[in-house]
Design a protein around this motif. Structure first.
Motif, mmCIF file in Angstrom:
data_model
loop_
_atom_site.group_PDB
_atom_site.id
_atom_site.type_symbol
_atom_site.label_atom_id
_atom_site.label_comp_id
_atom_site.label_asym_id
_atom_site.label_seq_id
_atom_site.Cartn_x
_atom_site.Cartn_y
_atom_site.Cartn_z
ATOM 1 N N MET A 18 6.017 46.132 21.835
ATOM 2 C CA MET A 18 5.238 46.512 20.651
ATOM 3 C C MET A 18 4.625 45.290 19.970
ATOM 4 S SD MET A 18 7.539 49.531 18.937
ATOM 5 C CE MET A 18 7.823 51.072 19.805
ATOM 6 N N LEU A 19 5.379 44.186 19.930
ATOM 7 C CA LEU A 19 4.835 42.958 19.340
ATOM 8 C C LEU A 19 3.668 42.426 20.170
ATOM 9 C CD1 LEU A 19 8.121 41.114 18.266
ATOM 10 C CD2 LEU A 19 6.445 42.258 16.789
ATOM 11 N N ILE A 20 3.797 42.507 21.496
ATOM 12 C CA ILE A 20 2.709 42.076 22.376
ATOM 13 C C ILE A 20 1.478 42.960 22.147
ATOM 14 C CG2 ILE A 20 1.964 41.914 24.784
ATOM 15 C CD1 ILE A 20 4.880 41.194 25.475
ATOM 16 N N ALA A 21 1.690 44.264 22.014
ATOM 17 C CA ALA A 21 0.582 45.185 21.782
ATOM 18 C C ALA A 21 -0.093 44.901 20.438
ATOM 19 C CB ALA A 21 1.078 46.627 21.830
ATOM 20 N N LEU A 49 3.012 48.630 9.511
ATOM 21 C CA LEU A 49 4.023 48.897 8.485
ATOM 22 C C LEU A 49 4.101 50.384 8.162
ATOM 23 C CD1 LEU A 49 6.083 47.776 6.482
ATOM 24 C CD2 LEU A 49 4.203 47.456 4.842
ATOM 25 N N ALA A 50 2.950 51.037 8.082
ATOM 26 C CA ALA A 50 2.942 52.479 7.823
ATOM 27 C C ALA A 50 3.655 53.235 8.933
ATOM 28 C CB ALA A 50 1.495 52.967 7.691
ATOM 29 N N GLY A 51 3.443 52.788 10.179
ATOM 30 C CA GLY A 51 4.122 53.441 11.295
ATOM 31 C C GLY A 51 5.617 53.264 11.236
ATOM 32 N N ILE A 52 6.070 52.038 10.891
ATOM 33 C CA ILE A 52 7.509 51.777 10.798
ATOM 34 C C ILE A 52 8.141 52.629 9.700
ATOM 35 C CG2 ILE A 52 9.217 50.026 10.183
ATOM 36 C CD1 ILE A 52 7.345 47.974 11.546
ATOM 37 N N ILE A 53 7.497 52.673 8.536
ATOM 38 C CA ILE A 53 8.042 53.445 7.413
ATOM 39 C C ILE A 53 8.087 54.927 7.762
ATOM 40 C CG2 ILE A 53 7.620 54.179 5.039
ATOM 41 C CD1 ILE A 53 6.482 51.368 4.522
ATOM 42 N N ALA A 54 7.009 55.440 8.338
ATOM 43 C CA ALA A 54 6.974 56.862 8.691
ATOM 44 C C ALA A 54 8.026 57.189 9.746
ATOM 45 C CB ALA A 54 5.585 57.238 9.193
ATOM 46 N N ALA A 55 8.182 56.297 10.733
ATOM 47 C CA ALA A 55 9.177 56.536 11.785
ATOM 48 C C ALA A 55 10.584 56.579 11.191
ATOM 49 C CB ALA A 55 9.080 55.445 12.849
ATOM 50 N N ARG A 56 10.860 55.702 10.234
ATOM 51 C CA ARG A 56 12.183 55.700 9.596
ATOM 52 C C ARG A 56 12.379 56.940 8.737
ATOM 53 N NH1 ARG A 56 17.235 53.848 10.492
ATOM 54 N NH2 ARG A 56 18.375 53.519 8.546
ATOM 55 N N VAL A 57 11.365 57.307 7.966
ATOM 56 C CA VAL A 57 11.482 58.476 7.081
ATOM 57 C C VAL A 57 11.747 59.743 7.891
ATOM 58 C CG1 VAL A 57 10.188 59.995 5.534
ATOM 59 C CG2 VAL A 57 10.134 57.514 5.182
ATOM 60 N N VAL A 58 10.995 59.917 8.977
ATOM 61 C CA VAL A 58 11.183 61.126 9.790
ATOM 62 C C VAL A 58 12.570 61.119 10.430
ATOM 63 C CG1 VAL A 58 10.376 62.353 11.848
ATOM 64 C CG2 VAL A 58 8.724 61.446 10.197
ATOM 65 N N PHE A 59 13.032 59.967 10.895
ATOM 66 C CA PHE A 59 14.371 59.888 11.486
ATOM 67 C C PHE A 59 15.433 60.255 10.447
ATOM 68 C CE2 PHE A 59 18.306 57.634 12.452
ATOM 69 C CZ PHE A 59 18.521 58.003 13.769
ATOM 70 N N VAL A 60 15.316 59.697 9.243
ATOM 71 C CA VAL A 60 16.291 59.993 8.187
ATOM 72 C C VAL A 60 16.290 61.478 7.853
ATOM 73 C CG1 VAL A 60 16.812 59.639 5.737
ATOM 74 C CG2 VAL A 60 16.293 57.674 7.197
ATOM 75 N N PHE A 82 14.669 55.194 14.414
ATOM 76 C CA PHE A 82 13.258 55.462 14.163
ATOM 77 C C PHE A 82 12.813 56.632 15.034
ATOM 78 C CE2 PHE A 82 13.834 50.956 13.247
ATOM 79 C CZ PHE A 82 13.247 50.843 11.996
ATOM 80 N N ASP A 83 11.862 57.391 14.534
ATOM 81 C CA ASP A 83 11.320 58.522 15.276
ATOM 82 C C ASP A 83 9.905 58.169 15.734
ATOM 83 O OD1 ASP A 83 11.710 61.720 15.685
ATOM 84 O OD2 ASP A 83 9.623 61.233 15.220
ATOM 85 N N ALA A 84 9.690 58.103 17.041
ATOM 86 C CA ALA A 84 8.407 57.644 17.577
ATOM 87 C C ALA A 84 7.254 58.552 17.172
ATOM 88 C CB ALA A 84 8.494 57.551 19.104
ATOM 89 N N VAL A 85 7.464 59.862 17.228
ATOM 90 C CA VAL A 85 6.390 60.797 16.862
ATOM 91 C C VAL A 85 6.042 60.637 15.386
ATOM 92 C CG1 VAL A 85 5.762 63.225 16.660
ATOM 93 C CG2 VAL A 85 6.993 62.424 18.676
ATOM 94 N N GLY A 86 7.069 60.495 14.545
ATOM 95 C CA GLY A 86 6.814 60.275 13.125
ATOM 96 C C GLY A 86 6.024 59.007 12.893
ATOM 97 N N GLY A 87 6.331 57.946 13.640
ATOM 98 C CA GLY A 87 5.593 56.700 13.509
ATOM 99 C C GLY A 87 4.129 56.843 13.877
ATOM 100 N N LEU A 88 3.860 57.565 14.964
ATOM 101 C CA LEU A 88 2.473 57.767 15.376
ATOM 102 C C LEU A 88 1.700 58.587 14.352
ATOM 103 C CD1 LEU A 88 2.981 58.479 19.188
ATOM 104 C CD2 LEU A 88 1.991 56.429 18.151
ATOM 105 N N LEU A 89 2.340 59.606 13.801
ATOM 106 C CA LEU A 89 1.680 60.419 12.781
ATOM 107 C C LEU A 89 1.398 59.589 11.524
ATOM 108 C CD1 LEU A 89 3.671 63.773 13.105
ATOM 109 C CD2 LEU A 89 1.336 63.299 13.868
ATOM 110 N N GLY A 90 2.350 58.731 11.150
ATOM 111 C CA GLY A 90 2.145 57.878 9.990
ATOM 112 C C GLY A 90 0.990 56.910 10.204
ATOM 113 N N MET A 91 0.890 56.342 11.404
ATOM 114 C CA MET A 91 -0.206 55.422 11.704
ATOM 115 C C MET A 91 -1.545 56.152 11.705
ATOM 116 S SD MET A 91 1.598 53.142 14.714
ATOM 117 C CE MET A 91 0.167 52.104 14.999
ATOM 118 N N ALA A 92 -1.566 57.361 12.237
ATOM 119 C CA ALA A 92 -2.805 58.136 12.254
ATOM 120 C C ALA A 92 -3.263 58.452 10.833
ATOM 121 C CB ALA A 92 -2.610 59.420 13.053
#
Length: 281
Positions: A18-21, A49-60, A82-92
């Protein structure tokens, strides 16, 4: 290979990719806005950052039953929950908001995100091709606290049809000590699973002293004196917890301390499906 070591630090392969990407996205974004006053780098960092926060929120939210009794654990992201789908939705959602506010971002942001996604997909594919084949439960000799030789396969044969959770730990390891009471409770509340606690390189006397001092009495405490199981499982840091299906196939690997929620997530991924609400309370 499931982690990368940089000096004393360790980072999971998925996180490294992810860091490389992100680096690839930043480079592509800077090229796309060359000569224009468009804050593409700031936007990309905010997007991540939005993706990380969203992924954590959805996981919680998914595992709220494991967090409501200890809400401060929500901000302890060291458990890797972290929830990957939640992260993608947050980034979108953030990307949509950013281009509405500043239309000049639309093309460079799209090119940057596409470049990052392509690099992530390509590097992930390469690591899958050169990585180890799917792992099955290692069949290496271990010792019981009474000095008898046994194996994980022998435990599985004694309780056929049950998935197995294998915790690689040591009494000198603070995260291992911290998660041991929770895992011992999980063993008690999940009789449909086999839990094995495999100490790395210590003597039976040391392990017995630790368990007695902590008033813990887990079943299936084993000694991996030569760390052969750790090498076979490619475990380079402790604690490492391995989740095996009943047929011996590795389903999930967690490096580092488990939280109640990440333990529940690992158990949920085991077939047959383990109930999240019955995970240690």
């Amino acid at each position: 290979m499931n982690s990368v070591h940089i000096g004393p630090f360790m980072i999971a392969i998925d996180q490294a990719l992810m860091l490389i990407a992100l680096a690839a996205a930043i480079i592509a974004g800077r090229v796309a806005v060359r000569g224009r006053d468009v804050p593409i780098v700031d936007t990309l960092f905010s997007l991540a950052l939005a993706g990380i926060i969203a992924a954590r929120v959805v996981f919680v939210l998914r595992y709220w039953g494991q967090y409501h009794a200890a809400p401060l654990a929500i901000i302890d992201i060291r458990d890797g929950g972290f929830d990957a789908v939640g992260g993608l939705l947050g980034m979108a959602a953030y990307a949509s908001h950013a281009v509405r506010r500043r239309p000049a971002l639309r093309r460079p942001l799209a090119l940057a995100v596409l470049s990052g996604a392509l690099v992530w997909g390509a590097t992930s594919g390469v690591f899958r091709l050169i990585g180890s084949p799917p792992m099955t439960r290692p069949d290496v000799d271990l010792q019981t606290l009474a000095g008898r030789t046994t194996t994980l396969d022998a435990l599985a044969q004694a309780q056929p049809g049950k998935p197995m959770v294998v915790n690689l730990w040591a009494s000198w390891c603070p995260p291992c000590r911290a998660e041991m009471p929770m895992l011992t409770d999980a063993q008690r509340t999940h009789p449909d699973l086999i839990f094995a606690f495999v100490d790395q390189g210590e003597s039976p006397a040391t392990v017995k002293t630790f368990l007695r001092r902590e008033s813990l009495a887990p079943a299936h405490v084993l000694i991996d004196s030569g760390q052969r199981l750790a090498r076979a499982a490619e475990a380079r840091a402790f604690p490492t917890t391995l989740f095996f299906a009943a047929n011996g196939q590795l389903i999930e690997r967690h490096i580092g301390r488990l939280s109640r929620a990440t333990l529940a997530q690992g158990l949920d991924r085991l077939p047959p499906h383990a109930s999240t609400e019955e995970t240690v309370r």
